[in-house]
Scaffold this motif. Structure first.
Motif, short mmCIF file in Angstrom:
data_model
loop_
_atom_site.label_atom_id
_atom_site.label_comp_id
_atom_site.label_asym_id
_atom_site.label_seq_id
_atom_site.Cartn_x
_atom_site.Cartn_y
_atom_site.Cartn_z
N LEU A 23 -5.53 -62.68 -66.47
CA LEU A 23 -5.89 -62.46 -65.06
C LEU A 23 -7.06 -61.49 -64.98
O LEU A 23 -6.97 -60.35 -65.42
N ALA A 24 -8.17 -61.97 -64.43
CA ALA A 24 -9.34 -61.12 -64.23
C ALA A 24 -9.25 -60.48 -62.85
O ALA A 24 -8.94 -61.16 -61.87
N ILE A 25 -9.49 -59.19 -62.78
CA ILE A 25 -9.42 -58.46 -61.51
C ILE A 25 -10.74 -57.74 -61.29
O ILE A 25 -11.17 -56.92 -62.11
N LEU A 26 -11.43 -58.06 -60.18
CA LEU A 26 -12.68 -57.43 -59.83
C LEU A 26 -12.52 -56.67 -58.52
O LEU A 26 -11.86 -57.14 -57.60
N GLY A 27 -13.11 -55.50 -58.47
CA GLY A 27 -13.03 -54.67 -57.28
C GLY A 27 -12.69 -53.24 -57.66
O GLY A 27 -11.72 -53.01 -58.39
N ARG A 48 -5.93 -53.47 -55.62
CA ARG A 48 -4.49 -53.15 -55.73
C ARG A 48 -3.77 -54.48 -55.96
O ARG A 48 -3.42 -55.19 -55.01
N VAL A 49 -3.58 -54.82 -57.22
CA VAL A 49 -3.04 -56.12 -57.59
C VAL A 49 -1.78 -55.95 -58.43
O VAL A 49 -1.77 -55.20 -59.42
N GLN A 68 -11.99 -56.77 -52.06
CA GLN A 68 -12.88 -55.83 -51.37
C GLN A 68 -12.18 -55.19 -50.17
O GLN A 68 -12.83 -54.60 -49.32
N SER A 69 -10.86 -55.31 -50.15
CA SER A 69 -10.08 -54.70 -49.08
C SER A 69 -9.08 -53.72 -49.69
O SER A 69 -9.02 -53.55 -50.90
N LYS A 70 -8.30 -53.08 -48.86
CA LYS A 70 -7.29 -52.13 -49.34
C LYS A 70 -5.91 -52.77 -49.40
O LYS A 70 -4.92 -52.09 -49.68
N ARG A 71 -5.86 -54.09 -49.15
CA ARG A 71 -4.56 -54.75 -49.16
C ARG A 71 -3.99 -54.85 -50.57
O ARG A 71 -4.73 -55.02 -51.55
N VAL A 72 -2.69 -54.77 -50.67
CA VAL A 72 -2.00 -55.05 -51.93
C VAL A 72 -1.88 -56.56 -52.07
O VAL A 72 -1.45 -57.26 -51.14
N ILE A 73 -2.27 -57.07 -53.22
CA ILE A 73 -2.20 -58.51 -53.49
C ILE A 73 -1.18 -58.73 -54.59
O ILE A 73 -1.32 -58.18 -55.70
N SER A 74 -0.15 -59.51 -54.32
CA SER A 74 0.92 -59.76 -55.28
C SER A 74 0.89 -61.22 -55.71
O SER A 74 0.86 -62.12 -54.87
N LEU A 75 0.92 -61.45 -57.01
CA LEU A 75 0.93 -62.80 -57.57
C LEU A 75 2.15 -62.96 -58.46
O LEU A 75 2.36 -62.16 -59.38
N VAL A 113 -9.90 -64.40 -53.35
CA VAL A 113 -11.03 -63.54 -53.00
C VAL A 113 -10.74 -62.95 -51.62
O VAL A 113 -10.73 -63.67 -50.62
N ASP A 114 -10.49 -61.65 -51.59
CA ASP A 114 -10.06 -60.97 -50.37
C ASP A 114 -11.15 -60.02 -49.90
O ASP A 114 -11.46 -59.04 -50.58
N THR A 115 -11.76 -60.33 -48.77
CA THR A 115 -12.79 -59.47 -48.18
C THR A 115 -12.32 -59.06 -46.79
O THR A 115 -11.37 -59.64 -46.25
N PRO A 116 -12.96 -58.08 -46.18
CA PRO A 116 -12.49 -57.61 -44.87
C PRO A 116 -12.43 -58.68 -43.79
O PRO A 116 -11.59 -58.60 -42.89
N ASP A 117 -13.29 -59.69 -43.86
CA ASP A 117 -13.32 -60.67 -42.78
C ASP A 117 -13.05 -62.10 -43.22
O ASP A 117 -13.13 -63.03 -42.40
#
Length: 373
Positions: A303-307, A311-312, A324-331, A340-344
């Motif tokens: 798993l590649a994580i960029l940013g 918070r993955v 690019q957000s502050k959200r926690v991403i769970s997989l 790909v998570d951006t603010p908008d």
């Protein structure tokens, strides 16, 4: 004592820095295209990586960047050693022929007999010494009157690249690996690509070109005379107070065409296109699948994580997450995922379908949602 500059001393590097990298949306946007991002993990942008790779070849003072007006500030911020008169600004995108030909025409007017090397701003090359050795051979072949490209030895039957069919060896001093190009081939289907791989005389087209500027312009004039006339008129005015007026008048009228079609393919048909096989690791980071592969290869991770502040949380998952957000991403238990998570905007797909992201961009543009592009 011979005072004539050597071929390599006459090299001027050109970096076309355009396009929005639509297959990397929503990370890559019109105001922040992929060449301004760190996608290789080097700690700096792809553009800066390209500049640093070329500086030992031509010198920092002999590097020209062709980019959009909107990107000038970002380019100059990242390339503090770039000379002001080596920044060429496009008023709007007109594809690779106009960008590269304008650079060639400006440099030929400033320095008759100059050899230019055009190298995209958004590629990743892992072996810079081998890259520079290939370019040095290409410069010698260009000095002999050929238009030269650098091809990449295929590692798999990729369908996302064009191919170069290689012919006989060229006898050019200082370029033992040079080959004649018999023809360029469009992106093939999988069965055809497998055939190319088995044949062994095909290389990937990496979009790198080296040529005497006058030879490149001569070939362009043979196939696209109106485009050449426009470029030459711009070059004539470039270092004068009339530049802005002429750019606004002429640039939007130039034909949009890739340099493969306007210069490389006709040169191959005329027997004046050569190729140097590139003995280096290369990636055009054309989609998120290639970025995932780039970051996972040899790093012992699936798993590649960029940013910077990603918070993955992941369990039994593979693929790539760009945050690019502050959200926690769970997989949990997902394979080859692309998030790909951006603010908008949020993109979720798989590596298999990563090439289809461009169709999302097209649909958003057609639907009037250009604010997220």
């Amino acid at each position: 004592m011979n005072s004539t500059p050597s071929a390599i001393d006459r090299l001027y590097s050109v970096i076309p820095a355009g396009g929005i990298g639509s297959r990397l949306w929503p990370l890559s946007r019109a105001d922040a295209p992929k060449f301004l991002h760190d996608l290789s993990g080097s700690g700096q942008s792809l553009l800066r990586d390209t500049f640093d790779r070329l500086a030992p070849l031509s010198g920092e003072q002999r590097i020209m960047v062709v980019t959009g007006r909107a990107h000038r500030a970002a380019v100059e911020e990242q390339l503090t050693n770039l000379r002001d008169h080596n920044v060429v600004l496009e008023s709007e995108p007109r594809d690779s022929t106009a960008a590269i030909a304008l650079a060639a025409a400006i440099l030929e007017k400033r320095e008759p007999g100059v050899i230019i090397g055009s190298f995209a701003a958004d590629h990743v090359i892992a072996n810079p010494d081998r890259f520079r050795a290939a370019v040095a051979q290409g410069v010698e072949v260009a000095d002999a009157g050929y238009i030269v490209t650098i091809g990449i030895t295929p590692t798999d039957p990729a369908v996302g690249f064009g191919y170069i069919r290689c012919g006989d060896t060229l006898e050019v001093e200082g370029a033992p690996d040079a080959l004649v190009v018999t023809n360029f081939v469009e992106k093939p289907d999988l069965a055809t690509a497998k055939g190319y791989l088995d044949a062994g005389n095909y290389l990937w087209n990496a979009g790198m070109f080296i040529s005497r500027a006058d030879k490149l312009l001569e070939q362009l004039g043979a196939t696209e005379p109106e485009l050449l006339a426009g470029v030459l008129a711009l070059a004539e005015a470039w270092d004068t107070p009339k530049r802005g007026e002429m750019v606004d008048k002429i640039w939007p009228t130039l034909k949009k065409i890739a340099i493969d079609y306007s210069v490389a393919e006709p040169a191959a048909a005329a027997g004046t296109l050569a190729v140097i096989p590139g003995d280096f690791d290369w990636d055009d980071v054309g989609d998120f699948a290639s970025i995932a592969k780039l970051h996972s290869s040899g790093r012992g991770t699936d798993l590649a994580i960029l940013g910077k502040n990603a918070r993955v949380l992941a369990d039994s998952s593979s693929g790539i997450v760009v945050s690019q957000s502050k959200r926690v991403i769970s997989l949990i238990g997902v394979r080859d995922i692309v998030v790909v998570d951006t603010p908008d905007a949020l993109l979720v797909t798989t590596s298999e379908h990563a090439q289809r992201v461009k169709s999302v961009v097209d649909a958003l543009r057609a639907g009037g949602s250009g604010d997220v592009l």
